[in-house]
Structure formats: C-alpha cells, structure tokens
Design a protein around this motif. Structure first.
Motif, PDB file in Angstrom:
ATOM      1  N   TYR A  20       0.920  -1.383   0.340  1.00 60.63           N
ATOM      2  CA  TYR A  20       0.457  -0.210   0.190  1.00 60.63           C
ATOM      3  C   TYR A  20       0.637   1.381  -0.055  1.00 60.63           C
ATOM      4  CZ  TYR A  20      -2.888   3.841   1.635  1.00 60.63           C
ATOM      5  OH  TYR A  20      -4.221   5.308   1.620  1.00 60.63           O
ATOM      6  N   LEU A  21       0.866   2.201  -0.921  1.00 61.52           N
ATOM      7  CA  LEU A  21       1.380   3.673  -1.162  1.00 61.52           C
ATOM      8  C   LEU A  21       0.288   4.166  -0.404  1.00 61.52           C
ATOM      9  CD1 LEU A  21       3.070   2.738  -4.771  1.00 61.52           C
ATOM     10  CD2 LEU A  21       4.173   2.529  -2.484  1.00 61.52           C
ATOM     11  N   PRO A  22       1.000   4.706   0.795  1.00 55.77           N
ATOM     12  CA  PRO A  22      -0.104   5.817   1.512  1.00 55.77           C
ATOM     13  C   PRO A  22      -0.009   7.473   0.717  1.00 55.77           C
ATOM     14  CG  PRO A  22       1.182   5.338   2.959  1.00 55.77           C
ATOM     15  CD  PRO A  22       1.306   4.895   1.882  1.00 55.77           C
ATOM     16  N   SER A  23       1.534   7.562  -0.237  1.00 52.62           N
ATOM     17  CA  SER A  23       0.614   8.839  -0.264  1.00 52.62           C
ATOM     18  C   SER A  23      -0.026   9.102  -1.485  1.00 52.62           C
ATOM     19  CB  SER A  23       2.398   9.158  -1.342  1.00 52.62           C
ATOM     20  OG  SER A  23       2.879   8.340  -2.058  1.00 52.62           O
ATOM     21  N   LYS A  24      -0.013   7.879  -2.545  1.00 50.37           N
ATOM     22  CA  LYS A  24      -1.346   7.640  -3.912  1.00 50.37           C
ATOM     23  C   LYS A  24      -2.348   7.262  -3.531  1.00 50.37           C
ATOM     24  CE  LYS A  24       3.286   7.417  -6.918  1.00 50.37           C
ATOM     25  NZ  LYS A  24       3.879   6.169  -7.148  1.00 50.37           N
ATOM     26  N   GLU A  32      -3.740  -5.255   2.498  1.00 51.16           N
ATOM     27  CA  GLU A  32      -3.257  -4.167   2.273  1.00 51.16           C
ATOM     28  C   GLU A  32      -4.403  -3.474   2.573  1.00 51.16           C
ATOM     29  OE1 GLU A  32      -0.494  -3.951   1.358  1.00 51.16           O
ATOM     30  OE2 GLU A  32      -0.137  -5.813   1.698  1.00 51.16           O
ATOM     31  N   LEU A  33      -6.097  -3.547   2.061  1.00 53.16           N
ATOM     32  CA  LEU A  33      -7.149  -3.417   2.768  1.00 53.16           C
ATOM     33  C   LEU A  33      -6.648  -3.044   4.875  1.00 53.16           C
ATOM     34  CD1 LEU A  33      -9.806  -4.901   0.683  1.00 53.16           C
ATOM     35  CD2 LEU A  33      -8.953  -2.518   0.535  1.00 53.16           C
ATOM     36  N   CYS A  34      -6.261  -3.246   5.376  1.00 51.59           N
ATOM     37  CA  CYS A  34      -6.184  -2.833   6.573  1.00 51.59           C
ATOM     38  C   CYS A  34      -5.026  -1.795   6.826  1.00 51.59           C
ATOM     39  CB  CYS A  34      -5.667  -3.949   7.464  1.00 51.59           C
ATOM     40  SG  CYS A  34      -6.520  -5.291   8.203  1.00 51.59           S
ATOM     41  N   HIS A  35      -4.113  -1.376   5.836  1.00 49.71           N
ATOM     42  CA  HIS A  35      -2.890  -0.483   5.717  1.00 49.71           C
ATOM     43  C   HIS A  35      -4.415   0.358   5.410  1.00 49.71           C
ATOM     44  CE1 HIS A  35       0.558  -2.545   6.630  1.00 49.71           C
ATOM     45  NE2 HIS A  35       0.439  -3.309   5.430  1.00 49.71           N
ATOM     46  N   TYR A  36      -4.775   0.793   4.050  1.00 50.63           N
ATOM     47  CA  TYR A  36      -5.368   1.034   3.476  1.00 50.63           C
ATOM     48  C   TYR A  36      -6.096   2.128   4.601  1.00 50.63           C
ATOM     49  CZ  TYR A  36      -9.160   3.791   0.704  1.00 50.63           C
ATOM     50  OH  TYR A  36     -10.475   4.061   0.176  1.00 50.63           O
ATOM     51  N   HIS A  37      -7.217   1.384   5.153  1.00 51.23           N
ATOM     52  CA  HIS A  37      -8.394   2.215   6.305  1.00 51.23           C
ATOM     53  C   HIS A  37      -8.020   3.145   7.586  1.00 51.23           C
ATOM     54  CE1 HIS A  37     -11.648   1.080   3.532  1.00 51.23           C
ATOM     55  NE2 HIS A  37     -11.404  -0.262   3.671  1.00 51.23           N
ATOM     56  N   LEU A  38      -6.910   2.413   7.873  1.00 51.15           N
ATOM     57  CA  LEU A  38      -6.359   2.799   9.019  1.00 51.15           C
ATOM     58  C   LEU A  38      -5.574   4.418   8.388  1.00 51.15           C
ATOM     59  CD1 LEU A  38      -4.594  -0.377  11.111  1.00 51.15           C
ATOM     60  CD2 LEU A  38      -6.859   1.158  11.974  1.00 51.15           C
ATOM     61  N   HIS A  39      -4.686   4.579   7.511  1.00 48.32           N
ATOM     62  CA  HIS A  39      -4.452   5.423   6.980  1.00 48.32           C
ATOM     63  C   HIS A  39      -5.371   6.576   6.708  1.00 48.32           C
ATOM     64  CE1 HIS A  39      -2.884   7.993   3.706  1.00 48.32           C
ATOM     65  NE2 HIS A  39      -1.542   8.163   4.236  1.00 48.32           N
ATOM     66  N   ASP A  42      -8.058   6.923   7.467  1.00 50.59           N
ATOM     67  CA  ASP A  42      -8.742   7.210   9.241  1.00 50.59           C
ATOM     68  C   ASP A  42      -7.916   7.742  10.087  1.00 50.59           C
ATOM     69  OD1 ASP A  42     -11.516   5.834   8.247  1.00 50.59           O
ATOM     70  OD2 ASP A  42     -11.276   4.269  10.145  1.00 50.59           O
ATOM     71  N   GLY A  43      -6.609   7.864   9.582  1.00 47.20           N
ATOM     72  CA  GLY A  43      -5.872   8.912  10.379  1.00 47.20           C
ATOM     73  C   GLY A  43      -4.582   8.212  12.238  1.00 47.20           C
ATOM     74  N   LYS A  44      -5.120   6.392  11.728  1.00 49.11           N
ATOM     75  CA  LYS A  44      -4.655   6.271  12.916  1.00 49.11           C
ATOM     76  C   LYS A  44      -3.718   5.223  11.928  1.00 49.11           C
ATOM     77  CE  LYS A  44      -9.189   5.243  14.403  1.00 49.11           C
ATOM     78  NZ  LYS A  44     -10.235   3.907  14.460  1.00 49.11           N
ATOM     79  N   GLY A  45      -2.431   4.243  13.391  1.00 46.80           N
ATOM     80  CA  GLY A  45      -1.393   4.159  12.871  1.00 46.80           C
ATOM     81  C   GLY A  45      -1.816   2.868  11.851  1.00 46.80           C
ATOM     82  N   TYR A  46      -0.927   2.637  10.842  1.00 43.94           N
ATOM     83  CA  TYR A  46      -1.006   1.666   9.419  1.00 43.94           C
ATOM     84  C   TYR A  46      -0.005   1.201   8.907  1.00 43.94           C
ATOM     85  CZ  TYR A  46       1.269   5.928   6.964  1.00 43.94           C
ATOM     86  OH  TYR A  46       1.586   6.259   6.288  1.00 43.94           O
ATOM     87  N   LYS A  47       1.478   1.166  10.112  1.00 43.37           N
ATOM     88  CA  LYS A  47       2.090   0.186  10.278  1.00 43.37           C
ATOM     89  C   LYS A  47       2.121  -0.989  10.914  1.00 43.37           C
ATOM     90  CE  LYS A  47       4.591   4.642   8.766  1.00 43.37           C
ATOM     91  NZ  LYS A  47       5.876   5.112   9.503  1.00 43.37           N
ATOM     92  N   HIS A  48       3.589  -1.911  10.357  1.00 40.72           N
ATOM     93  CA  HIS A  48       3.336  -2.985  10.480  1.00 40.72           C
ATOM     94  C   HIS A  48       3.061  -3.298  12.648  1.00 40.72           C
ATOM     95  CE1 HIS A  48       4.238  -4.776   6.944  1.00 40.72           C
ATOM     96  NE2 HIS A  48       3.028  -5.099   6.519  1.00 40.72           N
ATOM     97  N   GLY A  49       4.353  -2.574  13.010  1.00 41.21           N
ATOM     98  CA  GLY A  49       4.441  -2.787  14.830  1.00 41.21           C
ATOM     99  C   GLY A  49       3.217  -1.872  15.071  1.00 41.21           C
TER     100      GLY A  49
END
Length: 151
Positions: free
Chosen positions: A42-46, A71-78, A80-87
C-alpha cells in the motif's frame, strides 16, 4: 489462469472491503509485476494498492484474498488517521479482527530457486539458500553448531 482486468480487480477489492471492513474502497488498485518478495503493498502518498499478479495466478484464492485484506488494513487505518504500519497496535488489532494474514506464504516458484541445503550437526536445523555458504566461515545461527552440506 487469466489476470483480472483493472475494473474486475477493483470490484473484487471493493467487495472484500465492504464485506470485512464495512467501508467502500474508493481509490486505485493495480497489478504490479515488478513485486518480487511480497504479495502486495500500500502506497499511502498515492492511496494506491499494488498486488503481485503471481499470487493471483499461482496461489489459491484464500491466499490472494488474505493479501487484499492485509493491504486494506493499511488502507483503511491510513484513511482514518490511525496507525497503519506493521508495528502499530491498531494495525495488529485490525489484522486479528478481520482474520488477515501478517505475512503471505512464499510462492512455490520462488522456493525452487533455493538450490543449496545445509544442516546443523547439533540441532539438525536445515538452511535453504540460493548461494553457497562457506562452511569454514559460517555456523548455525541457532546454536553455533557446525554446518554440513545436505544437497
């Protein structure tokens, strides 16, 4: 198996997004054949999800759906402004909630490239490598035992 068109891929990702996250996927998703070691990213900038087409062709459907859910977990958290990184704890919690895998399984076509096998004489751990290992220089990473060539 023939690859999905961009429209079909978007519809599949949107269907999975609504089913598991209760939210529509409104951005872009594409196949990227340059991905080698991962099922997707998932590329957050794009706000773009890229998926490895080899996983669609070679892996079973559940594995490919799992990659999309990850990848949708990364997307939706990003979004929503929440922590979307693996850690991040939010990311780990959403993975568990949606039943998404943390990592994708290696493809069988990539496993064929590992030509050399070494075994520890102490703990019997087997190492599979693409390149040869200097047995005089390297030891077992688990117990520091001596390695021997198996195949």
């Amino acid at each position: 198996m023939k690859l999905l068109s961009e429209k079909e891929l978007f519809q599949l990702v949107n269907k999975i997004s609504i089913e598991y996250f209760g939210k529509a996927f409104i951005d872009e998703v594409i196949f990227n054949s340059r991905l080698r070691t991962t099922g997707g990213r998932y590329l957050p900038s794009k706000r773009l999800i890229e998926l490895n087409p080899k996983y669609y062709v070679e892996a079973d459907e559940d594995e490919f759906v799992g990659i999309i859910k990850h990848e949708l977990c990364h997307y939706h958290l990003h979004i929503d402004g929440k922590g979307y990184k693996h850690g991040d704890p939010e990311f780990k919690a959403l993975l568990r909630l949606t039943g998404s895998p943390r990592h994708c399984k290696p493809l069988s076509s990539n496993m064929d490239k590992q030509k050399h096998q070494y075994k520890c004489i102490n703990c019997n751990y087997v190492y599979k490598r693409q390149r040869r290992v200097d047995l005089k220089r390297y030891r077992c990473g688990k117990c520091r035992g001596k390695l021997v060539k198996v195949s």
